[in-house]
Design a protein around this motif. Structure first.
Motif, mmCIF file in Angstrom:
data_model
loop_
_atom_site.group_PDB
_atom_site.id
_atom_site.type_symbol
_atom_site.label_atom_id
_atom_site.label_comp_id
_atom_site.label_asym_id
_atom_site.label_seq_id
_atom_site.Cartn_x
_atom_site.Cartn_y
_atom_site.Cartn_z
ATOM 1 N N ALA A 22 -13.694 10.840 -12.747
ATOM 2 C CA ALA A 22 -12.422 11.350 -13.268
ATOM 3 C C ALA A 22 -11.321 10.306 -13.113
ATOM 4 C CB ALA A 22 -12.037 12.637 -12.528
ATOM 5 N N LEU A 23 -11.334 9.588 -11.994
ATOM 6 C CA LEU A 23 -10.346 8.531 -11.761
ATOM 7 C C LEU A 23 -10.471 7.436 -12.817
ATOM 8 C CD1 LEU A 23 -8.185 7.089 -10.060
ATOM 9 C CD2 LEU A 23 -10.032 6.217 -8.603
ATOM 10 N N SER A 24 -11.695 7.018 -13.099
ATOM 11 C CA SER A 24 -11.915 5.960 -14.076
ATOM 12 C C SER A 24 -11.478 6.391 -15.477
ATOM 13 C CB SER A 24 -13.394 5.554 -14.095
ATOM 14 O OG SER A 24 -13.776 4.989 -12.856
ATOM 15 N N ARG A 25 -11.773 7.644 -15.842
ATOM 16 C CA ARG A 25 -11.370 8.134 -17.159
ATOM 17 C C ARG A 25 -9.852 8.218 -17.265
ATOM 18 N NH1 ARG A 25 -15.339 12.711 -19.605
ATOM 19 N NH2 ARG A 25 -14.170 12.033 -21.441
ATOM 20 N N ALA A 26 -9.213 8.612 -16.181
ATOM 21 C CA ALA A 26 -7.751 8.701 -16.190
ATOM 22 C C ALA A 26 -7.127 7.311 -16.310
ATOM 23 C CB ALA A 26 -7.257 9.401 -14.928
ATOM 24 N N ILE A 27 -7.688 6.333 -15.605
ATOM 25 C CA ILE A 27 -7.181 4.963 -15.689
ATOM 26 C C ILE A 27 -7.343 4.416 -17.099
ATOM 27 C CG2 ILE A 27 -7.512 2.594 -14.880
ATOM 28 C CD1 ILE A 27 -8.265 3.719 -12.154
ATOM 29 N N THR A 28 -8.466 4.734 -17.737
ATOM 30 C CA THR A 28 -8.683 4.303 -19.118
ATOM 31 C C THR A 28 -7.606 4.868 -20.042
ATOM 32 O OG1 THR A 28 -11.076 4.144 -18.768
ATOM 33 C CG2 THR A 28 -10.317 4.322 -21.038
ATOM 34 N N LEU A 29 -7.233 6.121 -19.823
ATOM 35 C CA LEU A 29 -6.152 6.730 -20.608
ATOM 36 C C LEU A 29 -4.833 6.006 -20.364
ATOM 37 C CD1 LEU A 29 -6.532 10.631 -20.461
ATOM 38 C CD2 LEU A 29 -6.563 9.172 -22.488
ATOM 39 N N VAL A 30 -4.559 5.699 -19.108
ATOM 40 C CA VAL A 30 -3.309 5.033 -18.750
ATOM 41 C C VAL A 30 -3.241 3.634 -19.352
ATOM 42 C CG1 VAL A 30 -2.075 4.003 -16.804
ATOM 43 C CG2 VAL A 30 -2.858 6.369 -16.662
ATOM 44 N N GLU A 31 -4.372 2.941 -19.375
ATOM 45 C CA GLU A 31 -4.407 1.576 -19.898
ATOM 46 C C GLU A 31 -4.412 1.515 -21.419
ATOM 47 O OE1 GLU A 31 -6.756 -0.767 -16.293
ATOM 48 O OE2 GLU A 31 -7.847 -0.143 -18.085
ATOM 49 N N SER A 32 -4.714 2.634 -22.054
ATOM 50 C CA SER A 32 -4.809 2.655 -23.509
ATOM 51 C C SER A 32 -3.472 2.333 -24.168
ATOM 52 C CB SER A 32 -5.293 4.034 -23.983
ATOM 53 O OG SER A 32 -5.239 4.135 -25.396
ATOM 54 N N THR A 33 -3.540 1.588 -25.259
ATOM 55 C CA THR A 33 -2.337 1.270 -26.028
ATOM 56 C C THR A 33 -2.140 2.245 -27.186
ATOM 57 O OG1 THR A 33 -3.626 -0.274 -27.394
ATOM 58 C CG2 THR A 33 -2.474 -1.190 -25.464
ATOM 59 N N SER A 34 -3.025 3.215 -27.296
ATOM 60 C CA SER A 34 -2.924 4.194 -28.376
ATOM 61 C C SER A 34 -1.807 5.193 -28.082
ATOM 62 C CB SER A 34 -4.249 4.941 -28.544
ATOM 63 O OG SER A 34 -4.116 5.996 -29.477
ATOM 64 N N PRO A 35 -0.891 5.429 -29.020
ATOM 65 C CA PRO A 35 0.200 6.396 -28.799
ATOM 66 C C PRO A 35 -0.301 7.805 -28.501
ATOM 67 C CG PRO A 35 0.653 5.015 -30.718
ATOM 68 C CD PRO A 35 -0.765 4.741 -30.321
ATOM 69 N N LYS A 36 -1.476 8.173 -29.043
ATOM 70 C CA LYS A 36 -1.978 9.539 -28.840
ATOM 71 C C LYS A 36 -2.433 9.771 -27.398
ATOM 72 C CE LYS A 36 -6.719 8.527 -30.377
ATOM 73 N NZ LYS A 36 -7.761 8.832 -31.378
ATOM 74 N N HIS A 37 -2.668 8.690 -26.651
ATOM 75 C CA HIS A 37 -3.091 8.811 -25.253
ATOM 76 C C HIS A 37 -1.909 8.799 -24.288
ATOM 77 C CE1 HIS A 37 -7.253 6.993 -26.448
ATOM 78 N NE2 HIS A 37 -7.190 8.298 -26.652
ATOM 79 N N LEU A 38 -0.736 8.417 -24.790
ATOM 80 C CA LEU A 38 0.430 8.243 -23.921
ATOM 81 C C LEU A 38 0.850 9.549 -23.259
ATOM 82 C CD1 LEU A 38 2.629 6.377 -22.823
ATOM 83 C CD2 LEU A 38 3.973 6.866 -24.879
ATOM 84 N N GLU A 39 0.894 10.627 -24.040
ATOM 85 C CA GLU A 39 1.343 11.915 -23.490
ATOM 86 C C GLU A 39 0.404 12.404 -22.398
ATOM 87 O OE1 GLU A 39 2.378 16.491 -24.955
ATOM 88 O OE2 GLU A 39 1.880 14.933 -26.442
#
Length: 360
Positions: free
Chosen positions: A53-70
């Motif tokens: 879960a930590l790794s998936r959350a970090i991937t979301l945080v690192e993403s440059t996609s606007p849809k992942h920002l929220e």
């Protein structure tokens, strides 16, 4: 001679093979892959120290996609009450100084003391292909198998100082997962290392002896930021040179202005290969923490860092919004052409673009 029996040459029906995966199981696997966990689900996993879960959350945080920002912002908001309970250590040094080997030896020493260690290793990105090797897990083959350690390599991208754009938020997620010691390994040394200096409690500079004039290292602005200098690879025939380098750096550190923390930077030697001196490095950090937590500097520095990263985030978001705005993209190209044709100066063109952006 009798003709061969035609039936012997014919292919006989074999035994039908069973399906390796049933259609029902395949459907379940596909549905699970397509289903993205909610921010609350990821936070629940992080709070239970689930590294997946930590790794998936970090991937979301690192993403440059606007849809992942929220979703990333929601996870960070949920993790904040569980954050700020760790010691953050920045480790830097020139390529070849042995950062990864040292961090593995240091990390194993800390887990041996019962600590939970997260290593955020920033890997340099190619300016040509924009790719990264992300090989730190391979280098730290013993630490990566330690149940009390977590290693997350990230690409530096185009970020100044070799610190990944979202490293600061990743620290918060790791703290929420229960890691009490966060180690950030940077790409190299230089003035741009202020980026990592502004997100850690203790800044460690690794050096090696016998790599040229020690004064070249002393001249760098990085020395003013270091809370300790560790001469690595002090083993074999290099022990004598390492001790000499320690003396030279000790003398040089006395030439720098006193730190606001009241701490006088120290110099130690160690060998990440033989593990000699690794315990002394932790002793230095422990002495530093005792001092700054006692005089209030630790809390003051954390508050100043939070304000700094708020302003940095504003700068970053303004820049991203400016360059991603469709109207501005067209206007930028028009102004570029005008500059190339000497119709307008670069400074006037920049001012025109800013006026247009803010007066839309």
């Amino acid at each position: 001679m009798a003709p061969p029996d035609p039936s012997a040459l014919s292919e006989k029906d074999g035994i039908p093979q069973p399906e390796t995966v049933s259609s029902d199981q395949a459907g379940q696997i596909i549905s699970r892959r397509q289903k993205k966990p909610s921010p609350q689900t990821l936070f629940d996993g992080i709070s239970q120290s689930n590294v997946s879960a930590l790794s998936r959350a970090i991937t979301l945080v690192e993403s440059t996609s606007p849809k992942h920002l929220e979703a990333a912002n929601q996870i960070i908001a949920l993790c904040l009450p569980r954050a700020n309970r760790s010691v953050r250590i920045g480790i830097t040094g020139v390529p070849g100084v042995g950062k990864s080997t040292f961090i593995e030896a240091f990390g194993k020493y800390l887990t041996g003391l019962g600590k939970k260690v997260a290593v955020l290793a920033v890997d340099p990105s190619s300016t040509i292909s924009h790719g990264s090797i992300l090989g730190d897990k391979t280098r730290m083959e013993d630490l990566v198998k330690d149940p009390n350690a977590y290693i997350r390599p990230s690409a530096s991208g185009e970020t100044l100082g070799g610190v990944a754009r979202k490293t600061r938020e990743t620290i918060t997620l790791c703290e929420a997962a229960g890691f009490d010691t966060i180690i950030i390994e940077t790409v190299g040394v230089g003035q741009s290392e202020t980026a990592v200096h502004s997100m850690v409690d203790f800044f460690l500079l690794l050096k090696i002896a016998g790599a040229g004039d020690e004064l070249q290292g002393i001249k760098r602005g990085i020395m003013e930021m270091a809370d300790a200098v560790v001469i690595n690879k002090a083993d074999g025939d290099n022990v004598k040179r390492a001790r000499l380098a320690k003396t030279e750096f000790n003398r040089a550190l006395h030439l720098f202005p006193a730190k606001k923390s009241g701490w006088m930077p120290k110099v130690e030697t160690c060998s990440a290969l033989t593990k000699d001196g690794v315990d002394k490095v932790w002793g230095l950090i422990s002495d530093y923490l005792e001092l700054v937590q006692g005089n209030g500097y630790f809390a003051d520095k954390r508050q100043a860092q939070n304000q700094y990263w708020m302003m940095e985030t504003i700068h970053e978001q303004l820049q991203r919004h400016f360059f991603s705005n469709p109207d501005m993209v067209k206007e930028i190209e028009r102004q570029k052409t005008a500059v190339l044709q000497n119709e307008i100066s670069p400074f006037a063109a920049a001012q025109s673009l800013m006026d247009r952006y803010f007066n839309r």
